[in-house]
Design a protein around this motif. Structure first.
Motif, mmCIF file in Angstrom:
data_model
loop_
_atom_site.group_PDB
_atom_site.id
_atom_site.type_symbol
_atom_site.label_atom_id
_atom_site.label_comp_id
_atom_site.label_asym_id
_atom_site.label_seq_id
_atom_site.Cartn_x
_atom_site.Cartn_y
_atom_site.Cartn_z
ATOM 1 N N ALA B 26 -12.612 5.189 2.951
ATOM 2 C CA ALA B 26 -13.566 4.560 3.846
ATOM 3 C C ALA B 26 -12.920 3.443 4.655
ATOM 4 O O ALA B 26 -13.363 3.115 5.755
ATOM 5 C CB ALA B 26 -14.741 4.011 3.037
ATOM 6 N N LEU B 27 -11.856 2.871 4.093
ATOM 7 C CA LEU B 27 -11.243 1.725 4.767
ATOM 8 C C LEU B 27 -10.068 2.137 5.660
ATOM 9 O O LEU B 27 -9.353 1.287 6.176
ATOM 10 C CB LEU B 27 -10.770 0.711 3.729
ATOM 11 C CG LEU B 27 -11.888 0.019 2.937
ATOM 12 C CD1 LEU B 27 -11.302 -0.889 1.879
ATOM 13 C CD2 LEU B 27 -12.813 -0.769 3.867
ATOM 14 N N ALA B 28 -9.874 3.444 5.813
ATOM 15 C CA ALA B 28 -8.703 3.919 6.542
ATOM 16 C C ALA B 28 -8.593 3.272 7.916
ATOM 17 O O ALA B 28 -7.518 2.870 8.344
ATOM 18 C CB ALA B 28 -8.751 5.437 6.674
ATOM 19 N N ARG B 29 -9.718 3.158 8.591
ATOM 20 C CA ARG B 29 -9.654 2.592 9.948
ATOM 21 C C ARG B 29 -10.037 1.114 9.980
ATOM 22 O O ARG B 29 -10.209 0.539 11.041
ATOM 23 C CB ARG B 29 -10.573 3.390 10.876
ATOM 24 C CG ARG B 29 -9.896 4.657 11.396
ATOM 25 C CD ARG B 29 -10.654 5.208 12.592
ATOM 26 N NE ARG B 29 -12.065 5.411 12.239
ATOM 27 C CZ ARG B 29 -12.543 6.590 11.813
ATOM 28 N NH1 ARG B 29 -11.769 7.641 11.727
ATOM 29 N NH2 ARG B 29 -13.820 6.703 11.508
ATOM 30 N N ASP B 30 -10.186 0.516 8.809
ATOM 31 C CA ASP B 30 -10.570 -0.905 8.756
ATOM 32 C C ASP B 30 -9.414 -1.766 9.277
ATOM 33 O O ASP B 30 -8.284 -1.624 8.825
ATOM 34 C CB ASP B 30 -10.898 -1.282 7.304
ATOM 35 C CG ASP B 30 -11.359 -2.718 7.180
ATOM 36 O OD1 ASP B 30 -12.563 -2.953 7.368
ATOM 37 O OD2 ASP B 30 -10.514 -3.595 6.914
ATOM 38 N N PRO B 31 -9.695 -2.649 10.228
ATOM 39 C CA PRO B 31 -8.601 -3.458 10.792
ATOM 40 C C PRO B 31 -7.987 -4.425 9.785
ATOM 41 O O PRO B 31 -6.908 -4.955 10.024
ATOM 42 C CB PRO B 31 -9.274 -4.210 11.948
ATOM 43 C CG PRO B 31 -10.744 -4.179 11.657
ATOM 44 C CD PRO B 31 -10.992 -2.941 10.869
ATOM 45 N N LEU B 32 -8.662 -4.628 8.667
ATOM 46 C CA LEU B 32 -8.115 -5.528 7.655
ATOM 47 C C LEU B 32 -7.482 -4.759 6.494
ATOM 48 O O LEU B 32 -7.209 -5.345 5.437
ATOM 49 C CB LEU B 32 -9.214 -6.453 7.110
ATOM 50 C CG LEU B 32 -9.818 -7.448 8.088
ATOM 51 C CD1 LEU B 32 -10.930 -8.237 7.410
ATOM 52 C CD2 LEU B 32 -8.761 -8.400 8.630
ATOM 53 N N ALA B 33 -7.262 -3.454 6.695
ATOM 54 C CA ALA B 33 -6.779 -2.623 5.584
ATOM 55 C C ALA B 33 -5.541 -3.215 4.923
ATOM 56 O O ALA B 33 -5.456 -3.286 3.696
ATOM 57 C CB ALA B 33 -6.524 -1.205 6.071
ATOM 58 N N ALA B 34 -4.598 -3.670 5.724
ATOM 59 C CA ALA B 34 -3.353 -4.200 5.150
ATOM 60 C C ALA B 34 -3.639 -5.473 4.347
ATOM 61 O O ALA B 34 -3.096 -5.666 3.252
ATOM 62 C CB ALA B 34 -2.344 -4.480 6.260
ATOM 63 N N GLN B 35 -4.496 -6.321 4.890
ATOM 64 C CA GLN B 35 -4.847 -7.569 4.189
ATOM 65 C C GLN B 35 -5.551 -7.260 2.870
ATOM 66 O O GLN B 35 -5.331 -7.900 1.852
ATOM 67 C CB GLN B 35 -5.765 -8.410 5.086
ATOM 68 C CG GLN B 35 -5.717 -9.888 4.746
ATOM 69 C CD GLN B 35 -6.664 -10.729 5.617
ATOM 70 O OE1 GLN B 35 -7.472 -11.457 5.085
ATOM 71 N NE2 GLN B 35 -6.554 -10.628 6.940
ATOM 72 N N ARG B 36 -6.405 -6.261 2.913
ATOM 73 C CA ARG B 36 -7.130 -5.879 1.697
ATOM 74 C C ARG B 36 -6.158 -5.329 0.651
ATOM 75 O O ARG B 36 -6.265 -5.659 -0.537
ATOM 76 C CB ARG B 36 -8.179 -4.818 2.027
ATOM 77 C CG ARG B 36 -9.366 -5.327 2.859
ATOM 78 C CD ARG B 36 -10.286 -4.153 3.102
ATOM 79 N NE ARG B 36 -11.346 -4.376 4.070
ATOM 80 C CZ ARG B 36 -12.562 -4.835 3.768
ATOM 81 N NH1 ARG B 36 -12.855 -5.182 2.530
ATOM 82 N NH2 ARG B 36 -13.475 -4.952 4.709
ATOM 83 N N GLU B 37 -5.230 -4.503 1.123
ATOM 84 C CA GLU B 37 -4.216 -3.949 0.211
ATOM 85 C C GLU B 37 -3.444 -5.075 -0.477
ATOM 86 O O GLU B 37 -3.257 -5.064 -1.685
ATOM 87 C CB GLU B 37 -3.206 -3.084 0.990
ATOM 88 C CG GLU B 37 -3.677 -1.679 1.323
ATOM 89 C CD GLU B 37 -3.697 -0.770 0.095
ATOM 90 O OE1 GLU B 37 -3.147 -1.168 -0.965
ATOM 91 O OE2 GLU B 37 -4.291 0.326 0.188
ATOM 92 N N ALA B 38 -3.000 -6.013 0.336
ATOM 93 C CA ALA B 38 -2.205 -7.120 -0.208
ATOM 94 C C ALA B 38 -3.038 -7.914 -1.216
ATOM 95 O O ALA B 38 -2.551 -8.300 -2.283
ATOM 96 C CB ALA B 38 -1.723 -8.017 0.923
ATOM 97 N N ALA B 39 -4.317 -8.143 -0.867
ATOM 98 C CA ALA B 39 -5.188 -8.903 -1.757
ATOM 99 C C ALA B 39 -5.367 -8.143 -3.061
ATOM 100 O O ALA B 39 -5.318 -8.728 -4.152
ATOM 101 C CB ALA B 39 -6.538 -9.152 -1.087
ATOM 102 N N PHE B 40 -5.553 -6.845 -2.948
ATOM 103 C CA PHE B 40 -5.759 -6.085 -4.180
ATOM 104 C C PHE B 40 -4.498 -6.063 -5.040
ATOM 105 O O PHE B 40 -4.573 -6.153 -6.265
ATOM 106 C CB PHE B 40 -6.252 -4.659 -3.913
ATOM 107 C CG PHE B 40 -6.753 -4.044 -5.177
ATOM 108 C CD1 PHE B 40 -8.011 -4.369 -5.661
ATOM 109 C CD2 PHE B 40 -5.925 -3.225 -5.944
ATOM 110 C CE1 PHE B 40 -8.450 -3.877 -6.880
ATOM 111 C CE2 PHE B 40 -6.363 -2.731 -7.163
ATOM 112 C CZ PHE B 40 -7.632 -3.054 -7.627
ATOM 113 N N ARG B 41 -3.353 -5.963 -4.374
ATOM 114 C CA ARG B 41 -2.098 -6.004 -5.145
ATOM 115 C C ARG B 41 -1.993 -7.321 -5.912
ATOM 116 O O ARG B 41 -1.527 -7.366 -7.034
ATOM 117 C CB ARG B 41 -0.888 -5.832 -4.215
ATOM 118 C CG ARG B 41 -0.550 -4.357 -3.955
ATOM 119 C CD ARG B 41 0.878 -4.202 -3.434
ATOM 120 N NE ARG B 41 1.134 -5.020 -2.249
ATOM 121 C CZ ARG B 41 0.815 -4.640 -1.014
ATOM 122 N NH1 ARG B 41 0.240 -3.469 -0.786
ATOM 123 N NH2 ARG B 41 1.086 -5.439 0.003
#
Ligand code: ADP
Ligand code: MG
Lengths: 251, 442
Positions: B26-41
């Motif tokens: 669902a977040l594939a096109r989310d403009p914050l996807a990279a930020q979210r990934e980093a936060a989750f990591r």
């Protein structure tokens, strides 16, 4: 029947005996002065009458209108008509004087089954009483006694007394720390409340106050008991000769 | 000495990992996807914070959060209907209500009519879906923190409010963000809001959080607040979550030059509450008053943890936190004041006071000063104690029954914190809420 009757009252604080078989009877309409040196137990007597918790009554009785007063909570005693003017009135930051006065007055009225005062009625009453004691409105908006001078605190005690209209008032060194003008204002406030239905116990270290509040009876307290009782001239005698003679009699 | 071995994931950590994986599509096109990934990591590396993590010492989330509830779905009509009267505590305050139901901005419940010129209000989800460059560029930058709970918010946040007040605009009416949990099953809500107050602008921002009793829902809310140069913001957060709720809230705020922030959090609700604040002084000469009042009982746990970062010169900060604790409740205050090397003439003072109404209640206080400049004034103090028996006696001697006397003193105690609120109506509403709490105390 006396309004206040204290019989053989003994009181301890931290295991130390402070009052030692004290007897006192005050009839309606009388003003009694209790004089005694520092540490003789005057404030202890006042606090025990008002119901402070730190004092252990080991013997004796206190009757108010014939009822066992020691069995009552402090607020019940107040609602029944007892008032203690504190020697050292406390500061209560964050509780406006107006709120305090109103809460106290209405709590007493409720307990007596009387209707609470409306805001205008209350305001009128406070304004009148405060005016007579030179207490301005600004002081009433402040926290209770917060930033008040020693004299202002004492006047505030008398204001509370004037509003609460007790039947038995105990004044604990209300004169201490007052200059002559303030003493007059306070004494006038007290004298206005004198009536055949109202009794007063005026505790003082000095005779000076008794020039303004003239007592019917004077007692000398020493080492926790009344060692001499007389008329108002006894106060003058004490002033002239000091407490030493009575302390010896007590020993 | 060996490096700490990352223990086996707890059920809650496992569930969060699965939930994040499930959301990826669902977040594939989310403009914050990279930020979210980093936060989750970041979360994945640390796990839920526990008592050996200094900042979470008193609030062991690993133990307190046994399970991670599923993400709340969008509210249905019934849920929206239930939110209609939310925020009623502030009935007397004429505010512009912006309502979020289960973390989702609901325009039909919000007062969006006749917005003052210079005020814009929108949905975070919409801004992200539309790749709003202004919003995307700002999220996560106002006052960054590496806190794990804040990271979880970044990873999972769905919606929230985006609010802008243009330069020089004074909002006469307060804005009231009403956060209501309405779902009838326990779920997790992650809302993220962004509030940007322009230069010389003035606004009052109120947040209230509420939900049903007896439901163990979870709220992880975050707000980024940027206060422009010479702007003034009053911010009040009211926490009246349900009796079993877990509520974590992160305020990330930055102050421009000579900006003023007047912040107060008022908490009576929730089972476990963590209010965290990260305040960054971005411009010189800014001033903040941060106050708090908590009234808690039973087994409630309320943790206030803040970092006040004086990064530039001439800032002042005043903290005043008051907790009233009954039953076996537990209040925590951790306040860190950082004064960075360039931040000369910082004036920072912190005070916490706890009023213990029962023997079993507990208050922990951990102030920390990290001062790297020499021309500064910093101080902190803390007290904890019971009601003053002599004052109680004075009140009782005037005929005031014990319970009423206690209530007067408790209200006076809390009142000192509420005094920091400038608006009379708002202050009165919270004083009433404190009085209402005293009645429920029994
Ligand atoms: N709360 C108390 N704790 C310990 N000692 C007390 C307390 N109250 C009174 N006392 C002691 O009792 C004695 C009488 O004190 P008090 O009643 O204050 O006398 P007075 O008012 O006549 O000066 C003093 O020795 C005083 O130290
Ligand atoms: Mg004395």
């Amino acid at each position: 029947m006396p309004m206040l009757e204290i019989k053989d009252l003994s009181v301890e604080v931290d295991g130390r005996k402070i009052l030692d078989g004290l007897n006192l009877a005050v009839n309606a309409g009388e003003v009694h002065a209790i004089m005694g040196p520092n540490g003789s137990g005057k404030s202890t007597l006042a606090y025990v009458l008002a119901g402070k918790a730190d004092y252990a009554v080991t013997d004796g009785q206190v009757l108010f209108d014939g009822e066992d007063m020691l069995a009552m909570e402090p607020d019940e005693r107040a609602a029944k008509g007892l008032f203690l003017a504190f020697q050292y009135p406390l500061e209560i930051p964050g509780v406006a004087t107006m709120t305090f006065l109103r809460t106290a007055l209405n709590a007493q009225r409720r307990k007596r089954g009387e209707a609470e005062l409306s805001t205008p009625e209350f305001m009128k009453k406070v304004r009148e009483a405060a005016g007579k004691l030179d207490i301005d409105q600004e002081m009433l908006r402040r926290g209770v006694n917060v930033g008040f001078s020693g004299g202002e605190k004492k006047r505030n005690e008398i204001l509370q007394m004037a509003l609460l209209e007790p039947r038995l008032a105990v004044l604990d060194e209300t004169d201490s720390g007052l200059d002559i003008d303030a003493l007059r204002v306070v004494a006038d406030g007290v004298n206005r409340l004198r009536s055949p239905q109202r009794s007063m116990v005026v505790i003082t270290h000095y005779q000076r106050l008794l020039n303004y509040i003239v007592p019917d009876v004077v007692h000398v307290l020493s080492k926790g008991r009344i060692v001499k009782t007389g008329g108002k001239e006894l106060a003058l005698e004490l002033e002239a000769r000091g407490y030493a003679q009575f302390q010896e009699e007590a020993a | 000495m060996s490096a700490e071995v990352r223990p086996i994931k707890t059920a809650a950590e496992q569930a969060l990992a699965e939930a994040f994986a499930a959301r990826k599509g669902a977040l594939a096109r989310d403009p914050l996807a990279a930020q979210r990934e980093a936060a989750f990591r970041r979360f994945a590396a640390e796990g839920l914070p526990h008592r050996r993590v200094e900042d979470w010492k008193y609030t062991d989330l690993r133990a307190l959060m046994r399970e991670a509830k599923p993400l709340a779905g969008p509210p249905d009509t019934a849920g929206i209907a239930r939110a209609k009267n939310a925020g009623g505590l502030l009935r007397v305050v004429d505010a512009r209500r912006i309502v979020l139901v289960d973390g989702v901005f609901v325009p039909e419940l919000s007062d969006l009519a006749a917005l003052e010129p210079g005020l814009t209000v929108g949905s975070m989800a919409e801004a992200l879906a539309g790749a709003d460059a202004e919003v995307v560029g700002r999220v996560g930058t106002v006052a960054p923190t590496d806190d794990v709970a804040a990271a979880l918010n970044t990873a999972f946040m769905g919606d929230g409010v985006v609010l802008n007040v243009a330069d020089g605009v004074t909002l006469a009416r307060p804005i009231h963000l009403v956060f209501a949990y309405t779902a009838t099953v326990a779920a997790a809500v992650f809302a993220r809001s962004l509030v940007v107050i322009g230069k010389r602008a003035r606004a009052t921002l109120i947040e209230s959080h509420e939900g049903p009793d007896d439901l163990d829902y979870q709220v992880n809310n975050a707000l980024e607040l940027s206060v422009g140069d010479d702007a003034k913001v009053d911010h009040v957060k009211i926490g009246t979550e349900g009796s079993r709720a877990l509520h974590i809230s992160t305020l990330m705020a930055a102050l421009g030059a000579r900006a003023e922030l007047n912040d107060l959090s008022f908490t009576t609700g929730g089972s476990v509450v963590r209010n965290q604040l990260h305040l960054r002084y971005a411009g010189e000469g800014a001033a903040a008053t941060i106050a708090g009042a908590s009234l808690i009982k039973g087994r409630q746990h309320v943790d206030t943890t803040m970092v006040v970062d004086h990064a530039v010169r001439g800032g002042s900060s005043r903290e005043l936190f008051k907790s009233v604790l009954d039953g076996e409740s537990h209040a925590v205050f951790q306040g860190k004041i950082i004064v960075r090397p360039g931040a000369q003439q910082t004036d920072a003072r912190m005070m916490t006071r706890a009023l213990l109404l029962s023997e079993a209640a507990e208050a922990d206080n951990k102030p920390e000063l990290e001062i790297f400049a020499d021309d500064v004034q910093c101080g902190h103090g803390a007290t904890a104690g019971a009601l003053d028996q002599d004052l109680l006696f004075y009140l009782k001697a005037r005929g005031i029954p014990a319970h009423e006397a206690e209530a007067l003193l408790i209200q006076a105690f809390v009142g000192e914190a509420l005094e920091t609120i400038e608006r009379d109506d708002l202050r009165a509403a919270l004083a009433d809420a404190a009085a209402a709490w005293l009645i429920t105390r029994g």
